[in-house]
Design an enzyme around this catalytic site. Structure first.
Site, mmCIF file in Angstrom:
data_model
loop_
_atom_site.group_PDB
_atom_site.id
_atom_site.type_symbol
_atom_site.label_atom_id
_atom_site.label_comp_id
_atom_site.label_asym_id
_atom_site.label_seq_id
_atom_site.Cartn_x
_atom_site.Cartn_y
_atom_site.Cartn_z
ATOM 1 N N CYS A 198 -7.319 2.476 -4.585
ATOM 2 C CA CYS A 198 -6.431 3.599 -5.065
ATOM 3 C C CYS A 198 -6.825 4.073 -6.376
ATOM 4 O O CYS A 198 -6.056 4.957 -6.617
ATOM 5 C CB CYS A 198 -5.068 2.691 -5.498
ATOM 6 S SG CYS A 198 -5.209 1.237 -6.451
ATOM 7 N N GLU A 245 2.547 -0.769 -7.695
ATOM 8 C CA GLU A 245 1.338 -0.087 -7.890
ATOM 9 C C GLU A 245 1.022 0.701 -6.486
ATOM 10 O O GLU A 245 0.694 -0.123 -5.556
ATOM 11 C CB GLU A 245 0.287 -1.299 -8.144
ATOM 12 C CG GLU A 245 -0.875 -0.600 -8.868
ATOM 13 C CD GLU A 245 -2.041 -0.232 -7.607
ATOM 14 O OE1 GLU A 245 -2.220 0.962 -7.403
ATOM 15 O OE2 GLU A 245 -2.713 -1.359 -7.189
#
Length: 482
Positions: free
Chosen positions: A285, A251
């Site tokens: 993020c 990720e």
């Protein structure tokens, strides 16, 4: 709350005293004061942790899903019961406001609960055979020892989002938390201890990131690396793990666009953009990195957003009314400042903020910032800022703004604001991202898959899809007499 030295290496059920030579100092980014010291372990400790996980794997993976789930249920409840204390620890080492920190801890407990439930639902498959004398079966089996590498921006939830499905699937784990925020990891391992998790199933190593990472990559007993962090490090992990063809779950970075259409609810949209951008001070993020607002509502939208940003309370995260805490370190402030200066040099106008916060605290603070008159050639429109800056660009055409939103190597999350159902569906399908929020900027939840495409990662975390990363599908062909 902490002694001068805190044990941070946990191997085969034992907290080890590794502090004779070198330690890491953990600082409070809000005050720059030292909190404690932790072990600076390295390769040999990592090898022992991998060995412990390898030896624990046969017994742990042979337990039923229901048996494994009991430990996850207990750990989840223990985390919820202790959420306020764990939140304070998280705020001290990471800086985010206490309300956010406690919310993160509760979210982390949610991953433990979800995968406690999923542990018994790791289904196989019976395939109808085209040959009468064959029976075809697919069974899921735990991949093996997992090396889990977690980031500093969500030091609790990123751990349980990896550990929970790994343990539910039957894997054992060696955890390497971010060097800036090991204290939350330590407390989570203690919760698993209290829950009675067998020795060797979860191991913790802090210290020399390069040495620890190298062992996880090169030891053939580690079958999967799961990592959350930058795209650059993700590429390194892919290259270095090639020798053993390790399975990877990555990720990585994001550069999320938010598109506000003319028919959007402006009050709701400004509040949601505010929440997206300034949650954890922009250090997420999936936070809004680029804001596209339809020209017909741009002035009204920008004015309302500015009023809300001006009212944000900056200060110590531990104080209950704080909404903006510090950035994680000096380098983070420097990166934010460089993006703002680059934008200004190329014609952007600072509508609010635009410099370091000159308050009475010594920590790494940057003013919440709004930039207008933004163009596509600015760094901030192509590089992940990871800080409290909103660049605003206007648009008039749906197709054009969708193309601009997709014009990036990243593909983690994107957001649109509209009250038109047709547009919501149409644009969502055309956005080249793994996650799309429609009038919603907080898409992460234990029951749904989370992950990006393009250079934002490989694989999914969350939902029943998250279990797939930690299992191999074994096909068994059975010949029978007719």
């Amino acid at each position: 709350m902490f002694d001068a030295f805190t044990r941070s290496v946990f191997i085969n059920g034992v907290w080890e005293d590794i502090h004779e030579d070198t330690t890491d100092t953990i600082y409070n980014p809000a005050t720059l004061e030292p909190i404690t010291h932790v072990a600076f372990a390295g390769g040999k400790e990592t090898d022992r942790a991998i060995q412990a996980a390898s030896e624990a794997f046969p017994v742990w993976s042979n337990k039923t899903g229901r048996e494994r789930s009991r430990y996850l249920y207990r750990a989840s409840q223990l985390m919820l019961d202790d959420a306020e204390r764990l939140g304070k620890i998280l705020t001290l080492e990471q800086g985010k406001p206490l309300k956010e920190a406690i919310g993160e801890v509760k979210g982390a407990a949610g991953f433990l609960l979800w995968y406690a439930e999923e542990a018994s639902r790791n289904y196989g498959e019976w395939i109808p055979s085209s040959i009468k004398s064959k029976r075809l079966v697919v069974i899921p089996q735990a991949v093996g020892v997992v090396g889990a590498i977690t980031p500093w921006n969500f030091p609790s939830s990123m751990i349980t989002r990896k550990l929970a499905p790994a343990l539910a699937a039957g894997c054992t784990v060696v955890l390497k938390p971010a060097p800036e925020t090991p204290l939350s990891a330590i407390e989570i391992i203690k919760l698993f201890e209290r829950a009675g998790l067998p020795k060797g199933v979860v191991n913790l190593v802090t210290g020399d990131a390069r040495a620890i990472g190298k062992r996880l990559l090169t030891n053939k007993n580690v079958r999967l690396i799961t990592f959350t962090g930058s795209t650059a490090v993700g590429k390194y992990l892919m290259r270095e793990s090639a020798e053993h063809l390790k399975k990877l779950s990555l990720e990585l970075g994001g550069h999320a666009p938010s598109i506000v259409f003319a028919d959007a609810d402006i009050e709701k949209a400004t509040s949601l953009v505010l929440g997206s951008k300034f949650r954890n001070n922009g250090q997420t993020c999936i936070c809004t990195n680029r804001l596209y607002v339809h020209s017909s509502i741009a002035d009204k939208f920008a004015q309302l957003l500015k009023e809300k940003v001006k009212n944000l309370k900056i200060g110590l995260g531990i104080e209950k009314d704080t909404e903006i805490g510090p950035l994680i370190n000096k380098q983070a402030c420097e990166k934010v400042q460089s993006h703002v200066e680059d934008a200004m040099d190329k014609g952007a106008v600072v509508a609010h903020g635009g410099k370091l916060w000159e308050g009475d605290l010594p920590g790494h603070y940057y003013q919440p910032t709004i930039l207008s008159n933004v163009t596509e050639d600015m760094k901030i429109m192509h590089e992940e800022t990871f800080g409290p800056v909103i660049p605003i660009q206007t648009f008039t055409d749906e197709v054009d703004v969708t193309q601009k939103a997709n014009n990036t190597d990243y593909g983690l999350a994107a957001y649109i604001f509209t009250e038109n159902t047709n547009r919501a569906i149409r644009v969502s399908e055309k956005l080249d991202y793994g996650i799309v929020g429609v009038n919603d900027v907080f898409p992460a939840t234990p029951e749904a898959p989370f992950g990006g495409i393009k250079q934002s990662g490989i694989g999914k975390e969350g939902g029943h899809h998250g279990m797939d990363e930690f299992v191999e599908k074994k096909y068994i062909s059975i010949g029978i007499d007719q």
